[in-house]
Write a protein that holds these residues in place. Structure first.
Motif, mmCIF file in Angstrom:
data_model
loop_
_atom_site.group_PDB
_atom_site.id
_atom_site.type_symbol
_atom_site.label_atom_id
_atom_site.label_comp_id
_atom_site.label_asym_id
_atom_site.label_seq_id
_atom_site.Cartn_x
_atom_site.Cartn_y
_atom_site.Cartn_z
ATOM 1 N N ARG A 54 8.076 3.636 5.927
ATOM 2 C CA ARG A 54 8.673 2.458 5.433
ATOM 3 C C ARG A 54 9.431 2.760 4.113
ATOM 4 O O ARG A 54 8.804 3.296 3.114
ATOM 5 C CB ARG A 54 7.765 1.203 5.236
ATOM 6 N N GLU B 155 5.173 3.655 2.587
ATOM 7 C CA GLU B 155 3.939 3.280 3.502
ATOM 8 C C GLU B 155 4.089 3.953 4.808
ATOM 9 O O GLU B 155 5.226 3.880 5.467
ATOM 10 C CB GLU B 155 3.497 1.834 3.530
ATOM 11 N N VAL C 56 4.032 3.527 8.719
ATOM 12 C CA VAL C 56 3.971 2.540 9.565
ATOM 13 C C VAL C 56 3.873 2.801 11.153
ATOM 14 O O VAL C 56 4.533 3.822 11.230
ATOM 15 C CB VAL C 56 4.954 1.541 9.082
ATOM 16 N N GLU D 56 1.056 -1.883 9.454
ATOM 17 C CA GLU D 56 0.618 -0.719 8.472
ATOM 18 C C GLU D 56 -0.839 -0.384 9.302
ATOM 19 O O GLU D 56 -1.599 0.741 8.567
ATOM 20 C CB GLU D 56 0.109 -1.309 7.209
ATOM 21 N N LYS E 110 -5.134 3.410 2.735
ATOM 22 C CA LYS E 110 -5.470 2.748 3.474
ATOM 23 C C LYS E 110 -7.105 2.724 3.714
ATOM 24 O O LYS E 110 -7.779 1.668 4.016
ATOM 25 C CB LYS E 110 -5.026 3.137 4.836
#
Length: 101
Positions: A8, A13, A15, A25, A92
């Protein structure tokens, strides 16, 4: 089986393309592609999203299912799905621990 992934642009991030063409995510929410046609359509959706400057570096990856959980086949993609390997308190994997508590 494959899924489409990207980064992203807003925050970098990792994705995955989920249902309805939205970026998610969590790999577990990715839309699993089981045919070459479905993969081609998803890559087109991802390319359109890249053209809108929502994501960058759109591509498909191989995944497998282990005990009901989607797992990337390649080690590089396993790292992208989990987060940093040096600091388990970031990324994460840290969010998963907080949500599980």
């Amino acid at each position: 089986m494959k899924v489409v992934t990207a980064n992203r642009l807003f925050d970098g991030e990792v994705v995955w393309l989920g249902a309805g063409g939205r970026w998610v995510e969590d790999l577990g929410e990715a839309h699993v592609l089981e045919t070459k046609e479905a993969e081609a359509e998803a890559l087109e959706e991802g390319a359109a999203s890249a053209d809108r400057q929502e994501v960058v570096d759109v591509y498909s990856i191989d995944v497998t299912v282990e005990e009901g959980v989607l797992i990337p086949v390649r080690f590089r993609e396993q790292i992208r799905a989990a987060g940093p390997t040096m600091r388990l308190d970031l990324g994460k994997q840290a969010r998963r621990r907080v949500n599980a508590a």
